[in-house]
Design an enzyme around this catalytic site. Structure first.
Site, mmCIF file in Angstrom:
data_model
loop_
_atom_site.group_PDB
_atom_site.id
_atom_site.type_symbol
_atom_site.label_atom_id
_atom_site.label_comp_id
_atom_site.label_asym_id
_atom_site.label_seq_id
_atom_site.Cartn_x
_atom_site.Cartn_y
_atom_site.Cartn_z
ATOM 1 N N ARG A 108 17.666 -98.765 40.301
ATOM 2 C CA ARG A 108 17.232 -99.149 38.960
ATOM 3 C C ARG A 108 18.137 -98.440 37.949
ATOM 4 O O ARG A 108 18.682 -97.367 38.225
ATOM 5 C CB ARG A 108 15.760 -98.824 38.735
ATOM 6 C CG ARG A 108 15.385 -97.356 38.892
ATOM 7 C CD ARG A 108 13.917 -97.139 38.563
ATOM 8 N NE ARG A 108 13.537 -95.732 38.670
ATOM 9 C CZ ARG A 108 12.491 -95.209 38.050
ATOM 10 N NH1 ARG A 108 11.727 -95.956 37.262
ATOM 11 N NH2 ARG A 108 12.184 -93.929 38.210
ATOM 12 N N GLN B 262 11.678 -86.958 45.233
ATOM 13 C CA GLN B 262 12.246 -87.541 44.019
ATOM 14 C C GLN B 262 13.494 -86.764 43.617
ATOM 15 O O GLN B 262 13.490 -85.532 43.537
ATOM 16 C CB GLN B 262 11.220 -87.507 42.888
ATOM 17 C CG GLN B 262 11.722 -88.157 41.604
ATOM 18 C CD GLN B 262 10.646 -88.245 40.531
ATOM 19 O OE1 GLN B 262 9.479 -87.976 40.789
ATOM 20 N NE2 GLN B 262 11.041 -88.637 39.321
ATOM 21 N N ASP B 263 14.590 -87.506 43.363
ATOM 22 C CA ASP B 263 15.852 -86.909 42.890
ATOM 23 C C ASP B 263 16.469 -85.949 43.910
ATOM 24 O O ASP B 263 16.907 -84.848 43.571
ATOM 25 C CB ASP B 263 15.632 -86.176 41.564
ATOM 26 C CG ASP B 263 15.294 -87.104 40.417
ATOM 27 O OD1 ASP B 263 15.213 -88.316 40.652
ATOM 28 O OD2 ASP B 263 15.100 -86.620 39.297
ATOM 29 N N GLN C 165 10.437 -84.223 39.963
ATOM 30 C CA GLN C 165 11.859 -84.138 40.273
ATOM 31 C C GLN C 165 12.174 -82.787 40.916
ATOM 32 O O GLN C 165 11.785 -81.742 40.384
ATOM 33 C CB GLN C 165 12.687 -84.293 38.999
ATOM 34 C CG GLN C 165 12.446 -85.594 38.251
ATOM 35 C CD GLN C 165 11.440 -85.463 37.137
ATOM 36 O OE1 GLN C 165 10.368 -84.874 37.321
ATOM 37 N NE2 GLN C 165 11.764 -86.003 35.974
ATOM 38 N N ASP D 203 14.485 -92.617 43.124
ATOM 39 C CA ASP D 203 15.804 -92.315 42.537
ATOM 40 C C ASP D 203 16.513 -91.214 43.318
ATOM 41 O O ASP D 203 17.110 -90.308 42.743
ATOM 42 C CB ASP D 203 15.646 -91.878 41.075
ATOM 43 C CG ASP D 203 14.854 -92.867 40.239
ATOM 44 O OD1 ASP D 203 14.802 -94.049 40.598
ATOM 45 O OD2 ASP D 203 14.274 -92.438 39.223
#
Length: 517
Positions: free
Chosen positions: A423, A335-336, A313, A357
């Site tokens: 998700r 990611q993130d 992240q 995400d």
């Protein structure tokens, strides 16, 4: 004879007091039984004598917020004492996040019970949603750094989360359903309301200070300009023009810094870049290249990057700024990438790049006319969103409207990567994609579960009139919480006008927007 009179008076007084106390207790029990967590409600309202009679729902909401505020202050004070108990840098990092998050929680609960102003129901719901999100974030920091076995149990929540959840539940049915923020929550200075908008319309607005890494401006570093803004009197709009160049720094705009505006020279020209990550010892919360909490933030014509890479992240931008706006910006990470942490946010004509995400958090956020790019990462699975609503009464969610979801250039040469629309990070995750183009990279099922299926009945995922080769809903998931939205009335609930009350505050920013579908 006098003794008999005294005895009788004392007895009558005792009966009266007992009756009143019994009535008050019964009154509290009646109202608390209407909440998700009646036991802490009844206990803390019963031990808090600061509230008056509770005869109507507004009285109960006010009393509950006051009790919640007292518990939050107590929990925050307890958290402060735990620093010496941290055994290593990871524990210290997660603990430091919690200190900041509790401070912001107290701020948001406190303004939810501001007796000096008439507050709208939607403001209270927004601020309490933020407060609850903060506590979830505090806990998440310990979990992601693997130290939940020791320090987190010491971070006694003192039932603050339960009390916030109770208040969200009873305030949700408040008398006022107006989505307009109350005037004092807008935070825009008088000159903006009076129509002097040339500053926001021009390509290079008149700035209070100029940042130029080559030394021709007032400052060479953006952080120095932010520090100067903190010393100004009042909370009028403060414009920082960041000239073209790559600025290698982490920027933190805290809750005290309201109405900050960062204006660059264009995407790919003005670049803010840094490389903090969870893999490098940071929490997700603190990994952001640009972190902003102060209300009324505007960012325009800037690229913000996190260059830590795809292995953990690593946030480019984290926003918890209420009534914040990002216009013609680019967010680049893996990611993130973009942490829409909390409060009300609007994104217009922005580019967002990521893998897993990469639009996530628990704000009420609307993305309009944006380009969302799924890029090549370390796995064969990408997820565009991970919305984190943990309570069914939080007025939060991610709405993507009239946008494009497609492959980044590096993904075009990487066959076999499946991209999902989202998700569920939390049980009541809520995401809607409307009137957008979905290219062929989208997996036919559309959405994927988290580690288990516990949220599939309680989430709300919706698609409305999307186009493109990835928009077919014929093979989508069959979850109870997934909806192919047929009604324009239902879809309209997730528009700028309905979902974030944009008609009431976005005109003052002069950022273009479409209020309805």
């Amino acid at each position: 004879m006098m003794k008999n009179y005294l005895f009788l008076a004392t007895f009558i007084a005792g009966v009266f007091i007992s009756g009143v106390c019994g009535y008050i207790k019964s009154e509290i029990t009646y109202w608390c039984n209407q909440t998700p967590h009646p036991q802490p409600c009844e206990h803390f309202l019963g031990t808090n004598s600061n509230h008056g009679p509770i005869s109507q729902k507004p009285d109960f909401v006010k009393a509950l917020i006051q009790a919640t505020l007292e518990r939050a202050k107590h929990a925050g004070s307890h958290t402060l004492t735990l620093g010496p108990k941290c055994r290593n840098a990871h524990e210290k990092a997660a603990w430091a996040d919690c200190l900041e998050l509790y401070e912001n929680t107290i701020l948001n609960i406190n303004r939810s019970v501001d007796l000096g102003h008439k507050l709208s129901q939607v403001d209270i719901q927004t601020w309490l949603s933020t407060a609850l999100t903060n506590l979830e974030t505090c806990k998440a920091g310990f979990e992601e750094l693997g130290v939940s076995d020791y320090v987190w149990p010491l971070m006694n929540n003192y039932n603050v989360s339960s009390l916030i959840s109770n208040t969200l539940a009873v305030n949700e049915g408040g008398d006022s359903l107006d989505v307009a923020p109350t005037p004092q929550s807008l935070g825009f200075p008088s000159w903006v309301k009076q129509g002097d908008r040339k500053l926001l319309q021009s390509k290079t607005p008149k700035a209070d200070v100029v940042v130029d890494k080559d030394g021709s401006g007032d400052y060479k570093m953006i952080g120095d300009a932010i520090a100067a803004a903190a010393k100004r009197s009042g909370s009028q709009r403060y414009v920082i023009h960041v000239k073209a160049g790559a600025y290698k720094e982490n920027i933190d705009i805290d809750s005290k810094l309201k109405n900050i505006m960062l204006v660059g020279d264009g995407v790919g020209k003005t670049i803010i870049t840094a490389s903090r990550s969870v893999g490098g010892g940071s929490t997700t919360y603190k990994s952001a290249t640009l972190a902003v909490v102060g209300d009324g933030f505007i960012c325009r014509d800037i690229t913000i990057r996190n260059t830590a890479g795809p292995k953990s992240q690593a946030v480019a931008v984290r926003s918890g700024s209420d009534l914040s706006t990002f216009y013609q910006c680019s967010f680049e990470g893996y990611q993130d990438t973009l942490y829409v942490h909390s409060s009300r946010q609007f994104y217009r004509q922005c580019d967002i790049y990521g893998t897993i995400d990469f639009i996530f958090g628990n704000a009420a956020s609307v993305f309009q006319n944006c380009n969302i790019y799924s890029r090549k990462g370390p796995t064969k699975t990408n997820t565009v969103t991970a919305q984190g609503r943990s309570d069914r009464n939080q007025n939060t969610g991610i709405s993507i409207h009239n946008s494009l979801i497609t492959k980044a250039p590096d993904l075009k040469g990487a066959p076999g990567v499946r991209t999902y629309l989202g998700r569920p990070w939390r049980s009541y995750s809520r995401t809607v994609i409307m009137k957008s183009r979905l290219d062929g990279l989208i997996d036919p099922s559309g959405w994927m579960s988290w580690d288990d299926d516990s949220a599939l009945k309680t989430l709300y995922y919706g698609e409305y009139k999307n186009t493109g080769p990835g928009s077919s809903t014929s093979k989508r998931v069959d979850w109870k919480g997934y909806h192919v939205i047929e009604s324009s009335t239902e879809a309209a609930e997730f528009t700028v006008g309905k979902f974030i009350g944009g008609e009431h505050w976005l005109p003052a920013t002069n950022v273009p927007f479409t209020s309805g579908l």
